[in-house]
Design an enzyme around this catalytic site. Structure first.
Site, mmCIF file in Angstrom:
data_model
loop_
_atom_site.group_PDB
_atom_site.id
_atom_site.type_symbol
_atom_site.label_atom_id
_atom_site.label_comp_id
_atom_site.label_asym_id
_atom_site.label_seq_id
_atom_site.Cartn_x
_atom_site.Cartn_y
_atom_site.Cartn_z
ATOM 1 N N TYR A 62 0.895 -1.156 0.000
ATOM 2 C CA TYR A 62 0.000 0.000 0.000
ATOM 3 C C TYR A 62 0.936 1.210 0.000
ATOM 4 O O TYR A 62 1.636 1.446 0.993
ATOM 5 C CB TYR A 62 -0.887 -0.031 1.243
ATOM 6 N N ASP A 103 12.620 4.134 3.712
ATOM 7 C CA ASP A 103 13.279 5.079 4.622
ATOM 8 C C ASP A 103 12.266 5.758 5.544
ATOM 9 O O ASP A 103 12.658 6.369 6.537
ATOM 10 C CB ASP A 103 13.992 6.166 3.798
ATOM 11 N N TYR A 126 1.814 5.480 6.882
ATOM 12 C CA TYR A 126 2.494 4.618 5.905
ATOM 13 C C TYR A 126 3.785 4.046 6.502
ATOM 14 O O TYR A 126 4.008 2.833 6.462
ATOM 15 C CB TYR A 126 2.783 5.422 4.628
HETATM 16 N N1 LIG Z 1 7.706 4.503 -4.625
HETATM 17 C C1 LIG Z 1 8.583 4.960 -3.716
HETATM 18 O O1 LIG Z 1 9.034 6.112 -3.773
HETATM 19 C C2 LIG Z 1 9.057 4.055 -2.614
HETATM 20 C C3 LIG Z 1 9.950 4.562 -1.658
HETATM 21 C C4 LIG Z 1 10.398 3.722 -0.646
HETATM 22 C C5 LIG Z 1 9.960 2.419 -0.592
HETATM 23 N N2 LIG Z 1 9.084 1.957 -1.514
HETATM 24 C C6 LIG Z 1 8.649 0.572 -1.423
HETATM 25 O O2 LIG Z 1 8.994 -0.069 -2.625
HETATM 26 C C7 LIG Z 1 8.073 -1.118 -2.906
HETATM 27 C C8 LIG Z 1 7.578 -1.011 -4.334
HETATM 28 O O3 LIG Z 1 6.935 0.226 -4.498
HETATM 29 P P1 LIG Z 1 6.388 0.716 -5.908
HETATM 30 O O4 LIG Z 1 6.929 2.072 -6.140
HETATM 31 O O5 LIG Z 1 6.609 -0.333 -6.940
HETATM 32 O O6 LIG Z 1 4.834 0.830 -5.579
HETATM 33 P P2 LIG Z 1 3.564 0.679 -6.526
HETATM 34 O O7 LIG Z 1 3.912 1.127 -7.910
HETATM 35 O O8 LIG Z 1 2.455 1.374 -5.817
HETATM 36 O O9 LIG Z 1 3.318 -0.864 -6.575
HETATM 37 C C9 LIG Z 1 2.743 -1.564 -5.518
HETATM 38 C C10 LIG Z 1 1.978 -2.715 -6.105
HETATM 39 O O10 LIG Z 1 1.441 -3.479 -5.039
HETATM 40 C C11 LIG Z 1 0.150 -3.885 -5.439
HETATM 41 N N3 LIG Z 1 -0.678 -4.239 -4.302
HETATM 42 C C12 LIG Z 1 -1.296 -3.426 -3.415
HETATM 43 N N4 LIG Z 1 -1.996 -4.153 -2.538
HETATM 44 C C13 LIG Z 1 -1.812 -5.451 -2.886
HETATM 45 C C14 LIG Z 1 -2.292 -6.675 -2.360
HETATM 46 N N5 LIG Z 1 -3.115 -6.713 -1.320
HETATM 47 N N6 LIG Z 1 -1.899 -7.817 -2.954
HETATM 48 C C15 LIG Z 1 -1.084 -7.793 -4.016
HETATM 49 N N7 LIG Z 1 -0.625 -6.668 -4.583
HETATM 50 C C16 LIG Z 1 -0.983 -5.507 -4.005
HETATM 51 C C17 LIG Z 1 -0.407 -2.693 -6.175
HETATM 52 O O11 LIG Z 1 -1.483 -3.116 -6.947
HETATM 53 P P3 LIG Z 1 -2.713 -2.139 -7.244
HETATM 54 O O12 LIG Z 1 -2.179 -1.196 -8.280
HETATM 55 O O13 LIG Z 1 -3.767 -3.061 -7.699
HETATM 56 O O14 LIG Z 1 -3.028 -1.442 -5.951
HETATM 57 C C18 LIG Z 1 0.799 -2.280 -6.999
HETATM 58 O O15 LIG Z 1 0.829 -2.979 -8.223
HETATM 59 C C19 LIG Z 1 6.989 -0.995 -1.836
HETATM 60 O O16 LIG Z 1 7.261 -1.901 -0.800
HETATM 61 C C20 LIG Z 1 7.141 0.411 -1.312
HETATM 62 O O17 LIG Z 1 6.696 0.522 0.028
HETATM 63 C C21 LIG Z 1 8.629 2.741 -2.532
#
Ligand SMILES: NC(=O)c1ccc[n+]([C@@H]2O[C@H](COP(=O)([O-])OP(=O)(O)OC[C@H]3O[C@@H](n4cnc5c(N)ncnc54)[C@H](OP(=O)(O)O)[C@@H]3O)[C@@H](O)[C@H]2O)c1
Length: 284
Positions: A62, A103, A126
């Site tokens: 999320y 982070d 978050y």
């Molecule tokens: N983006 C950043 O700047 C950032 C920074 C630090 C850490 N992170 C971490 O990096 C990781 C990847 O992030 P990201 O940027 O790739 O995020 P993202 O683009 O939002 O991708 C997250 C994915 O998880 C899916 N998802 C949500 N709930 C789910 C569930 N119950 N079961 C299965 N899939 C589910 C979402 O699907 P839906 O689209 O259907 O909701 C989406 O495809 C995450 O752990 C995030 O916390 C990200």
């Protein structure tokens, strides 16, 4: 070696799909929410018992930082309890878990790069929910879990700062970008390569690791670099966090020391400028 990727349709999931072909010894199975909804515990148990992977990379999360302030239960379920359950099932089937965190588990009051053992203290829902996921996974399956904390993730996929800046720079003559939050961007392609490199590494070392691109910049510096490389005709002005209020507070200091992952898994740390250029070549 069989690696299951959850959250396969997200930004990181898609980058993992892009780079997987460069790892011929790894058979990657990409599962979006429809095939593995991590909050449906029965589904996760059934899918992983059936696939019997060697590794699970959890890229599902999320990630709506501001919305989480109003949807704490959903964030805690997906980023917290579901990760604990995933870890339990990984333990049952003998798979190692590579879980991606953030982070935002830190409060951002530090002035030197955070190391993995620094005290956590999230300042928003978050970050709290992601910390819960880290803690539950380590509680359930410390010997088989590696947690990779990352920051400021961007790529050609999904919604992210770089794509938002490009859009705004095309639409407007001037934009204001926050100068008093410092961090290190992470190109999701570099992160995807790092994750699969860990899977391929001959020796597994569990625990917490930090991974971002190298360099310390503000969002303003990042936006200026995007403007200069893209050549878009837009003036980027520095503003303060107080000028741009958001529902969730952001850490003012998001810089992590990534030397442990470099040392342990021989993962190269890429300069943020080089990775930004690589990404923009694909977007422009
Ligand atoms: N983006 C950043 O700047 C950032 C920074 C630090 C850490 N992170 C971490 O990096 C990781 C990847 O992030 P990201 O940027 O790739 O995020 P993202 O683009 O939002 O991708 C997250 C994915 O998880 C899916 N998802 C949500 N709930 C789910 C569930 N119950 N079961 C299965 N899939 C589910 C979402 O699907 P839906 O689209 O259907 O909701 C989406 O495809 C995450 O752990 C995030 O916390 C990200």
């Amino acid at each position: 070696m069989k690696v299951v990727v959850t959250g396969a349709n997200g930004q990181l999931g898609k980058c993992l799909q892009d780079v997987a072909k460069q790892f011929p010894t790894i058979e990657c199975i990409f599962l979006g929410r429809e095939h593995c909804d991590i909050q449906q515990f029965g589904m996760v148990t059934q899918v992983l018992h059936s696939l019997q992977p060697d590794w699970v990379i959890n890229a599902a999360a999320y990630t709506a930082v501001d919305k989480a302030e109003q949807e704490a239960a959903a964030a805690q379920l997906i980023n917290g309890e579901a990760v604990g359950h995933l870890a339990k099932v990984c333990k049952d089937v003998g798979a190692k878990l590579l879980h991606v965190s953030t982070d935002y588990v830190f409060d951002g009051t530090a002035t030197t790069p955070y190391v993995e053992t620094d005290a956590v203290n999230p300042i928003g829902i978050y970050g709290e929910s992601k910390l819960m996921g880290e803690q539950l996974a380590l509680e359930v399956y410390a010997a088989g879990t590696a947690i990779i904390r990352t920051s400021w993730v961007y790529s050609k996929h999904g919604a992210n700062f770089v794509k938002t800046m490009l859009r705004l720079m095309k639409e407007r003559e001037a934009i204001g970008v926050v100068k008093d939050q410092l961090g290190s961007p992470t190109y999701a392609v570099d992160l995807a390569n790092a994750l699969l490199t860990i899977c391929e590494h001959p020796q597994f070392v569990p625990g917490i690791f930090h991974y971002s691109n190298s360099g310390i910049i503000s969002w303003y510096n990042f936006a200026v670099a995007i403007q200069e490389i893209s050549g878009l005709n837009c003036t980027v002005n520095p503003i303060t966090t107080a000028d741009f209020p958001t529902p969730a507070k952001r850490p003012a200091w998001s810089v992590m020391d990534c030397s442990k992952i470099e040392r342990t898994y021989s993962i190269p740390l890429m300069e943020w400028q080089t990775s930004l250029q690589h990404c923009l070549r694909q977007l422009l």
